[in-house]
Design a protein around this motif. Structure first.
Motif, PDB file in Angstrom:
ATOM      1  N   THR A  41       0.912  -1.037   0.099  1.00 55.80           N
ATOM      2  CA  THR A  41      -0.080  -0.072   0.033  1.00 55.80           C
ATOM      3  C   THR A  41       0.773   1.290  -0.069  1.00 55.80           C
ATOM      4  O   THR A  41       2.226   1.253   0.258  1.00 55.80           O
ATOM      5  CB  THR A  41      -1.041  -0.102   1.336  1.00 55.80           C
ATOM      6  OG1 THR A  41      -0.151   0.095   2.489  1.00 55.80           O
ATOM      7  CG2 THR A  41      -2.003  -1.164   1.265  1.00 55.80           C
ATOM      8  N   ALA A  42       0.060   2.307  -0.343  1.00 59.98           N
ATOM      9  CA  ALA A  42       0.899   3.691  -0.496  1.00 59.98           C
ATOM     10  C   ALA A  42       1.204   4.167   0.778  1.00 59.98           C
ATOM     11  O   ALA A  42       2.473   4.797   0.998  1.00 59.98           O
ATOM     12  CB  ALA A  42       0.009   4.429  -1.202  1.00 59.98           C
ATOM     13  N   ASP A  43       0.515   3.954   1.884  1.00 57.73           N
ATOM     14  CA  ASP A  43       1.004   4.460   3.260  1.00 57.73           C
ATOM     15  C   ASP A  43       0.119   3.628   4.439  1.00 57.73           C
ATOM     16  O   ASP A  43      -0.546   2.772   3.941  1.00 57.73           O
ATOM     17  CB  ASP A  43       0.585   5.873   3.287  1.00 57.73           C
ATOM     18  CG  ASP A  43      -0.696   6.260   3.142  1.00 57.73           C
ATOM     19  OD1 ASP A  43      -1.859   5.399   3.308  1.00 57.73           O
ATOM     20  OD2 ASP A  43      -1.133   7.163   2.351  1.00 57.73           O
ATOM     21  N   ALA A  44       0.614   3.860   5.550  1.00 58.00           N
ATOM     22  CA  ALA A  44      -0.126   3.026   6.768  1.00 58.00           C
ATOM     23  C   ALA A  44      -1.621   3.245   6.744  1.00 58.00           C
ATOM     24  O   ALA A  44      -2.286   2.424   7.034  1.00 58.00           O
ATOM     25  CB  ALA A  44       0.541   3.667   8.219  1.00 58.00           C
ATOM     26  N   ASP A  45      -2.202   4.421   6.229  1.00 57.65           N
ATOM     27  CA  ASP A  45      -3.584   4.769   6.444  1.00 57.65           C
ATOM     28  C   ASP A  45      -4.372   3.797   5.436  1.00 57.65           C
ATOM     29  O   ASP A  45      -5.168   3.085   5.441  1.00 57.65           O
ATOM     30  CB  ASP A  45      -3.896   6.291   5.958  1.00 57.65           C
ATOM     31  CG  ASP A  45      -5.555   6.061   6.201  1.00 57.65           C
ATOM     32  OD1 ASP A  45      -5.813   6.010   7.259  1.00 57.65           O
ATOM     33  OD2 ASP A  45      -5.996   6.911   5.255  1.00 57.65           O
ATOM     34  N   LEU A  50      -7.224  -1.472   3.937  1.00 55.19           N
ATOM     35  CA  LEU A  50      -7.312  -2.584   3.371  1.00 55.19           C
ATOM     36  C   LEU A  50      -7.399  -3.663   4.455  1.00 55.19           C
ATOM     37  O   LEU A  50      -8.373  -4.784   4.213  1.00 55.19           O
ATOM     38  CB  LEU A  50      -6.056  -3.023   2.658  1.00 55.19           C
ATOM     39  CG  LEU A  50      -5.911  -4.377   1.947  1.00 55.19           C
ATOM     40  CD1 LEU A  50      -7.351  -4.352   0.873  1.00 55.19           C
ATOM     41  CD2 LEU A  50      -4.571  -4.372   0.980  1.00 55.19           C
ATOM     42  N   ASP A  51      -6.746  -3.704   5.855  1.00 54.31           N
ATOM     43  CA  ASP A  51      -7.048  -4.533   6.518  1.00 54.31           C
ATOM     44  C   ASP A  51      -8.351  -4.723   7.196  1.00 54.31           C
ATOM     45  O   ASP A  51      -8.897  -5.810   7.067  1.00 54.31           O
ATOM     46  CB  ASP A  51      -5.986  -3.878   8.022  1.00 54.31           C
ATOM     47  CG  ASP A  51      -6.117  -5.013   9.195  1.00 54.31           C
ATOM     48  OD1 ASP A  51      -6.225  -6.223   8.954  1.00 54.31           O
ATOM     49  OD2 ASP A  51      -6.169  -4.474  10.312  1.00 54.31           O
ATOM     50  N   ASN A  52      -9.067  -3.483   7.167  1.00 53.62           N
ATOM     51  CA  ASN A  52     -10.459  -3.648   7.522  1.00 53.62           C
ATOM     52  C   ASN A  52     -11.417  -4.167   6.696  1.00 53.62           C
ATOM     53  O   ASN A  52     -12.177  -4.768   6.926  1.00 53.62           O
ATOM     54  CB  ASN A  52     -11.107  -2.211   8.033  1.00 53.62           C
ATOM     55  CG  ASN A  52     -10.232  -1.560   9.428  1.00 53.62           C
ATOM     56  OD1 ASN A  52      -9.860  -2.557  10.294  1.00 53.62           O
ATOM     57  ND2 ASN A  52      -9.921  -0.178   9.620  1.00 53.62           N
ATOM     58  N   LEU A  53     -11.164  -3.666   5.387  1.00 48.95           N
ATOM     59  CA  LEU A  53     -11.959  -4.071   4.354  1.00 48.95           C
ATOM     60  C   LEU A  53     -12.091  -5.450   3.739  1.00 48.95           C
ATOM     61  O   LEU A  53     -12.990  -6.353   3.917  1.00 48.95           O
ATOM     62  CB  LEU A  53     -11.750  -3.359   2.907  1.00 48.95           C
ATOM     63  CG  LEU A  53     -12.573  -3.363   2.088  1.00 48.95           C
ATOM     64  CD1 LEU A  53     -13.943  -2.796   2.348  1.00 48.95           C
ATOM     65  CD2 LEU A  53     -12.095  -2.621   0.926  1.00 48.95           C
ATOM     66  N   LEU A  54     -10.831  -6.151   4.321  1.00 50.00           N
ATOM     67  CA  LEU A  54     -10.488  -7.670   4.347  1.00 50.00           C
ATOM     68  C   LEU A  54     -11.329  -8.204   5.038  1.00 50.00           C
ATOM     69  O   LEU A  54     -11.675  -9.595   4.950  1.00 50.00           O
ATOM     70  CB  LEU A  54      -9.470  -8.236   4.252  1.00 50.00           C
ATOM     71  CG  LEU A  54      -8.320  -8.052   3.122  1.00 50.00           C
ATOM     72  CD1 LEU A  54      -6.795  -8.073   3.332  1.00 50.00           C
ATOM     73  CD2 LEU A  54      -8.853  -8.827   1.854  1.00 50.00           C
TER      74      LEU A  54
END
Length: 144
Positions: A41-45, A50-54
């Motif tokens: 990913t481009a950054d930590a945010d 993505l973590d939440n969406l998975l």
């Protein structure tokens, strides 16, 4: 290692959120085929998004994943990070950054997801050009 295979998935519409949603579906499909996946990913945010969406992108879906933490050996088949610290242990790199990561050549397969925004298209063209300059022959898939 044989030549890296690069696939561009060009979304017909949507912005960065559409890219994340497609990345979830792609990661799930690759995982079900027994692949290990690194989502860059481009950054930590974006990594947290993505973590939440998975966890939530599809009702009843379970996609084992984890955010990479410096100094901690990952155990999940899908890892998410910003600096390539998985050490190239994955079969597939899903690049959600706007540039080609310098460590791209550690992976046998790369998935580039391009959203429908003008900025997303231009960044995608730039990445496509870069891979061609490296002697690779990216394939393109239009996704509606």
């Amino acid at each position: 290692m044989s030549a890296t295979r690069v696939s561009f998935y060009v979304l017909s519409n949507g912005g960065p959120t559409a890219r994340l949603g497609f990345a979830c579906r792609l990661a799930e499909k690759a995982w079900k085929l027994d692949n290990r996946i690194y989502a860059h990913t481009a950054d930590a945010d974006m990594a947290r998004q993505l973590d939440n969406l998975l966890w939530t992108f599809r009702q009843g879906s379970f996609v084992p994943h984890e955010l990479l933490v410096s100094g901690v050996q990952p155990v999940a088949p899908i890892t998410i990070g910003t600096d390539g610290s998985d050490g190239g242990m994955a079969d597939l790199l899903i690049n959600l950054g706007n540039t080609v990561p310098e460590f791209y050549d550690r992976y046998a397969r790369i998935a580039e997801i391009v959203d429908g925004s003008p900025e997303g298209r231009e960044a995608g063209r730039s990445r496509h050009r870069y891979y061609r300059e490296q002697g690779l022959a990216p394939e393109t898939h239009e996704v509606s």
